[in-house]
Design a protein around this motif. Sequence first.
Motif, PDB file in Angstrom:
ATOM      1  N   ASP A 195       2.662-144.674 -57.665  1.00  0.00           N
ATOM      2  CA  ASP A 195       1.653-145.379 -58.696  1.00  0.00           C
ATOM      3  C   ASP A 195       1.485-144.486 -60.012  1.00  0.00           C
ATOM      4  OD1 ASP A 195       0.572-147.704 -57.119  1.00  0.00           O
ATOM      5  OD2 ASP A 195       0.562-145.908 -55.494  1.00  0.00           O
ATOM      6  N   ALA A 196       1.769-143.183 -59.795  1.00  0.00           N
ATOM      7  CA  ALA A 196       1.812-142.160 -60.985  1.00  0.00           C
ATOM      8  C   ALA A 196       2.623-140.937 -60.625  1.00  0.00           C
ATOM      9  CB  ALA A 196       0.522-141.834 -61.023  1.00  0.00           C
ATOM     10  N   ALA A 197       2.992-140.014 -61.858  1.00  0.00           N
ATOM     11  CA  ALA A 197       3.631-138.910 -61.793  1.00  0.00           C
ATOM     12  C   ALA A 197       2.891-137.771 -62.386  1.00  0.00           C
ATOM     13  CB  ALA A 197       5.010-139.226 -62.467  1.00  0.00           C
ATOM     14  N   LEU A 198       2.865-136.646 -61.931  1.00  0.00           N
ATOM     15  CA  LEU A 198       2.163-135.455 -62.655  1.00  0.00           C
ATOM     16  C   LEU A 198       3.234-134.453 -62.541  1.00  0.00           C
ATOM     17  CD1 LEU A 198      -0.469-134.011 -63.216  1.00  0.00           C
ATOM     18  CD2 LEU A 198      -0.849-133.467 -60.550  1.00  0.00           C
ATOM     19  N   LEU A 199       3.440-134.172 -63.802  1.00  0.00           N
ATOM     20  CA  LEU A 199       4.533-133.102 -64.190  1.00  0.00           C
ATOM     21  C   LEU A 199       3.960-131.834 -64.587  1.00  0.00           C
ATOM     22  CD1 LEU A 199       6.920-135.410 -66.144  1.00  0.00           C
ATOM     23  CD2 LEU A 199       6.750-135.259 -63.531  1.00  0.00           C
ATOM     24  N   ALA A 200       4.157-130.711 -63.525  1.00  0.00           N
ATOM     25  CA  ALA A 200       3.567-129.470 -63.937  1.00  0.00           C
ATOM     26  C   ALA A 200       4.674-128.492 -63.987  1.00  0.00           C
ATOM     27  CB  ALA A 200       2.619-128.842 -62.863  1.00  0.00           C
ATOM     28  N   LEU A 201       5.723-128.906 -64.954  1.00  0.00           N
ATOM     29  CA  LEU A 201       6.935-128.071 -65.199  1.00  0.00           C
ATOM     30  C   LEU A 201       6.810-126.977 -65.979  1.00  0.00           C
ATOM     31  CD1 LEU A 201       8.886-131.432 -65.124  1.00  0.00           C
ATOM     32  CD2 LEU A 201       9.003-129.626 -63.247  1.00  0.00           C
ATOM     33  N   ALA A 202       7.654-127.185 -67.206  1.00  0.00           N
ATOM     34  CA  ALA A 202       7.576-125.902 -68.258  1.00  0.00           C
ATOM     35  C   ALA A 202       6.467-126.595 -69.373  1.00  0.00           C
ATOM     36  CB  ALA A 202       8.754-125.623 -68.828  1.00  0.00           C
ATOM     37  N   ALA A 203       6.268-125.960 -70.541  1.00  0.00           N
ATOM     38  CA  ALA A 203       5.602-126.473 -71.561  1.00  0.00           C
ATOM     39  C   ALA A 203       6.508-127.752 -72.057  1.00  0.00           C
ATOM     40  CB  ALA A 203       5.382-125.275 -72.583  1.00  0.00           C
ATOM     41  N   PRO A 204       5.380-128.592 -72.651  1.00  0.00           N
ATOM     42  CA  PRO A 204       6.094-129.637 -73.584  1.00  0.00           C
ATOM     43  C   PRO A 204       7.021-129.222 -74.609  1.00  0.00           C
ATOM     44  CG  PRO A 204       3.681-130.095 -73.338  1.00  0.00           C
ATOM     45  CD  PRO A 204       4.185-128.520 -72.883  1.00  0.00           C
ATOM     46  N   GLY A 205       8.094-129.746 -74.951  1.00  0.00           N
ATOM     47  CA  GLY A 205       9.327-129.422 -75.633  1.00  0.00           C
ATOM     48  C   GLY A 205      10.166-128.838 -74.787  1.00  0.00           C
ATOM     49  N   ALA A 206       9.893-128.523 -73.622  1.00  0.00           N
ATOM     50  CA  ALA A 206      11.065-127.951 -72.746  1.00  0.00           C
ATOM     51  C   ALA A 206      11.262-129.098 -71.673  1.00  0.00           C
ATOM     52  CB  ALA A 206      10.550-126.629 -72.061  1.00  0.00           C
ATOM     53  N   ASP A 207      11.067-128.564 -70.469  1.00  0.00           N
ATOM     54  CA  ASP A 207      11.130-129.371 -69.125  1.00  0.00           C
ATOM     55  C   ASP A 207      10.412-130.764 -69.143  1.00  0.00           C
ATOM     56  OD1 ASP A 207      13.028-127.977 -68.482  1.00  0.00           O
ATOM     57  OD2 ASP A 207      12.438-127.037 -66.742  1.00  0.00           O
ATOM     58  N   ALA A 208       8.822-130.662 -69.303  1.00  0.00           N
ATOM     59  CA  ALA A 208       7.894-131.580 -69.076  1.00  0.00           C
ATOM     60  C   ALA A 208       8.273-132.746 -69.953  1.00  0.00           C
ATOM     61  CB  ALA A 208       6.549-130.973 -69.057  1.00  0.00           C
ATOM     62  N   LEU A 209       8.310-132.321 -71.290  1.00  0.00           N
ATOM     63  CA  LEU A 209       8.493-133.423 -72.190  1.00  0.00           C
ATOM     64  C   LEU A 209      10.027-134.193 -71.944  1.00  0.00           C
ATOM     65  CD1 LEU A 209       7.448-135.202 -74.626  1.00  0.00           C
ATOM     66  CD2 LEU A 209       7.955-133.357 -76.143  1.00  0.00           C
ATOM     67  N   ALA A 210      10.979-133.345 -71.766  1.00  0.00           N
ATOM     68  CA  ALA A 210      12.337-133.784 -71.731  1.00  0.00           C
ATOM     69  C   ALA A 210      12.443-134.926 -70.215  1.00  0.00           C
ATOM     70  CB  ALA A 210      13.225-132.719 -71.557  1.00  0.00           C
ATOM     71  N   THR A 211      11.656-134.230 -69.288  1.00  0.00           N
ATOM     72  CA  THR A 211      11.790-135.303 -68.165  1.00  0.00           C
ATOM     73  C   THR A 211      10.911-136.658 -68.403  1.00  0.00           C
ATOM     74  OG1 THR A 211      11.652-133.159 -66.788  1.00  0.00           O
ATOM     75  CG2 THR A 211      10.960-135.202 -65.819  1.00  0.00           C
ATOM     76  N   LEU A 212       9.713-136.295 -69.283  1.00  0.00           N
ATOM     77  CA  LEU A 212       8.879-137.679 -69.582  1.00  0.00           C
ATOM     78  C   LEU A 212       9.904-138.507 -70.027  1.00  0.00           C
ATOM     79  CD1 LEU A 212       6.323-139.147 -69.817  1.00  0.00           C
ATOM     80  CD2 LEU A 212       5.711-137.676 -71.791  1.00  0.00           C
ATOM     81  N   GLU A 213      10.729-137.937 -71.342  1.00  0.00           N
ATOM     82  CA  GLU A 213      11.604-138.897 -72.086  1.00  0.00           C
ATOM     83  C   GLU A 213      12.576-139.512 -71.204  1.00  0.00           C
ATOM     84  OE1 GLU A 213      13.254-136.234 -75.072  1.00  0.00           O
ATOM     85  OE2 GLU A 213      11.322-136.784 -76.576  1.00  0.00           O
ATOM     86  N   PRO A 225       2.731-144.504 -64.871  1.00  0.00           N
ATOM     87  CA  PRO A 225       1.797-143.587 -65.594  1.00  0.00           C
ATOM     88  C   PRO A 225       1.986-142.221 -65.254  1.00  0.00           C
ATOM     89  CG  PRO A 225       0.800-145.529 -64.177  1.00  0.00           C
ATOM     90  CD  PRO A 225       2.313-145.417 -63.814  1.00  0.00           C
ATOM     91  N   THR A 226       1.847-141.227 -66.217  1.00  0.00           N
ATOM     92  CA  THR A 226       2.517-140.030 -66.091  1.00  0.00           C
ATOM     93  C   THR A 226       1.410-139.254 -66.801  1.00  0.00           C
ATOM     94  OG1 THR A 226       4.701-140.740 -66.150  1.00  0.00           O
ATOM     95  CG2 THR A 226       4.343-138.452 -66.562  1.00  0.00           C
ATOM     96  N   LEU A 227       0.887-138.028 -66.071  1.00  0.00           N
ATOM     97  CA  LEU A 227       0.244-136.945 -66.860  1.00  0.00           C
ATOM     98  C   LEU A 227       1.140-135.782 -66.700  1.00  0.00           C
ATOM     99  CD1 LEU A 227      -3.026-137.091 -64.699  1.00  0.00           C
ATOM    100  CD2 LEU A 227      -2.533-138.235 -67.011  1.00  0.00           C
ATOM    101  N   LEU A 228       1.023-134.899 -67.997  1.00  0.00           N
ATOM    102  CA  LEU A 228       1.772-133.533 -68.028  1.00  0.00           C
ATOM    103  C   LEU A 228       0.590-132.696 -67.900  1.00  0.00           C
ATOM    104  CD1 LEU A 228       3.950-135.368 -69.134  1.00  0.00           C
ATOM    105  CD2 LEU A 228       4.193-133.743 -70.818  1.00  0.00           C
ATOM    106  N   LEU A 229       0.632-131.694 -66.890  1.00  0.00           N
ATOM    107  CA  LEU A 229      -0.082-130.529 -66.840  1.00  0.00           C
ATOM    108  C   LEU A 229       0.568-129.361 -67.207  1.00  0.00           C
ATOM    109  CD1 LEU A 229      -2.987-130.235 -65.370  1.00  0.00           C
ATOM    110  CD2 LEU A 229      -1.703-129.332 -63.362  1.00  0.00           C
ATOM    111  N   THR A 230       0.060-128.989 -68.436  1.00  0.00           N
ATOM    112  CA  THR A 230       0.987-127.714 -69.068  1.00  0.00           C
ATOM    113  C   THR A 230       0.074-127.188 -69.970  1.00  0.00           C
ATOM    114  OG1 THR A 230       2.672-127.406 -70.435  1.00  0.00           O
ATOM    115  CG2 THR A 230       1.597-129.424 -70.778  1.00  0.00           C
ATOM    116  N   ALA A 231       0.437-125.853 -70.560  1.00  0.00           N
ATOM    117  CA  ALA A 231      -0.242-125.091 -71.284  1.00  0.00           C
ATOM    118  C   ALA A 231      -0.460-125.976 -72.737  1.00  0.00           C
ATOM    119  CB  ALA A 231       0.379-123.640 -71.491  1.00  0.00           C
TER     120      ALA A 231
END
Length: 456
Positions: A195-213, A225-231
């Motif tokens: 129902d949703a994904a929560l990505l607590a990987l690396a900072a956007p621009g690295a793993d989190a944003l690449a994974t989202l793409e 539906p995706t949330l990025l939990l990041t700095a």
Amino acid sequence: MATAPGRRAGTRTGGGRSGGAGQARRGRVPRGAPATSRALHTLAPLLDALVEAADLSPLSASRSLGRALRAGLGWRVRVVPSPSPLATGEHAHVEDGVALVPIAPGAGALRLSGGSHLDLARVAALCAHAFARARTHPLEPGRRAGPRGRPRVLVASEDPVVRQALAQALAPRHEPVHAEDAAAALEAARSGRFDAALLALAAPGADALATLERLRADVASAELPTLLLTAPAGEAARLRTLELGADLLPPACSPVELAARLDQAIHLARATRALRDEAQTDPLTGLPNRRALEARLHEELRRARRYGTPLACVMADLDHLKAINDSLGHAAGDQALQGMAAVLRGGLRDTDFAARAGGDEFLLLLPHTSAEEACLLAERVRRGLAAVRLGPGRAAAAVGASLGVAALGADADGEAMVEAADRALYAAKRAGRGTVRLGVARLRGDASTDLRRRRR
């Protein structure tokens, strides 16, 4: 049964709460309640079961639907071996006061009786859709279903401590499923239903944003539906995250806010899907409508051109539908249209697509299919429809159809293919109806595939 489609918007209907605590426990509706309220109360168990069925295995879904139908409508329901003519697929067969709905390969069919022919057909179509969803998104072997309404959330993080903390924060209201890194998250999103994904990987621009793409690039997870939990990230990364339809949260986000944001994203996604499904579904036959057909035609044309694979279409038109309406009534005409829809579902592969283009006209899109193969399928559809009868006993009227076939040519476009099938359909009608004819797509200068431009 007209209240059932309204359930898609996700409204959970309660039963009998206005009549006091005792009545609420017994699920009774006051005698003076309006007819609509009584109907909603009667249908509430079935509608809840239909919503729940997509999250269950096919057999579990059949048990849940059976209990709901017995409790809510008082029908007789049981699982029986699937008759050999009844192919497993998203369709049902209704005859002599009995509806048979295939559950899954080797699992038999759900047998329904106790309602009118029209009610049986409508409920059977809803059950067939629920089973199709259950077959598409079954639970993993050995996994037990969670409580009703408990969303599954894919939690991705390389840090086991973070995964454990997020699991504790989500567990009361959500069902977390862990992924140890970006690759595992992508694989899980493709193979499971979330129902949703929560990505607590690396900072956007690295793993989190690449994974989202990559999630957005995959059809299976494009709308997850995706949330990025990041700095905190730069403005470009934040804007890109929003463009991809995701939300950005700081790692210090409180468990209460995290759960609330997840619930909001899940609710919005479900409401959007329900509205889109409603807008792209023909309410009488349950098939996709013209709007959905135009989108799918564009998609199949692009795929066929890209990979050089064949594509064919079949235009089908019921014969003498007006005469059926005039002599037997519009209910019989509706039954004829529903019979055509059932025959089409039973004769198609998973990759094929059938839609009601309007009135008594249906269009089939057949990827990886030559013109000759499409003619064979059209002939099977014609014979299958000839077995459909309107009315009881020997006085039952037969249903027939004329069909036109065309294939995508090397230089012709999608509209030319559809127009060729349309011309072949009219050739079949001029030949005496109840026949199949093959048309040839002519070269066109305009590559538009807008079906609304076709002239009858």
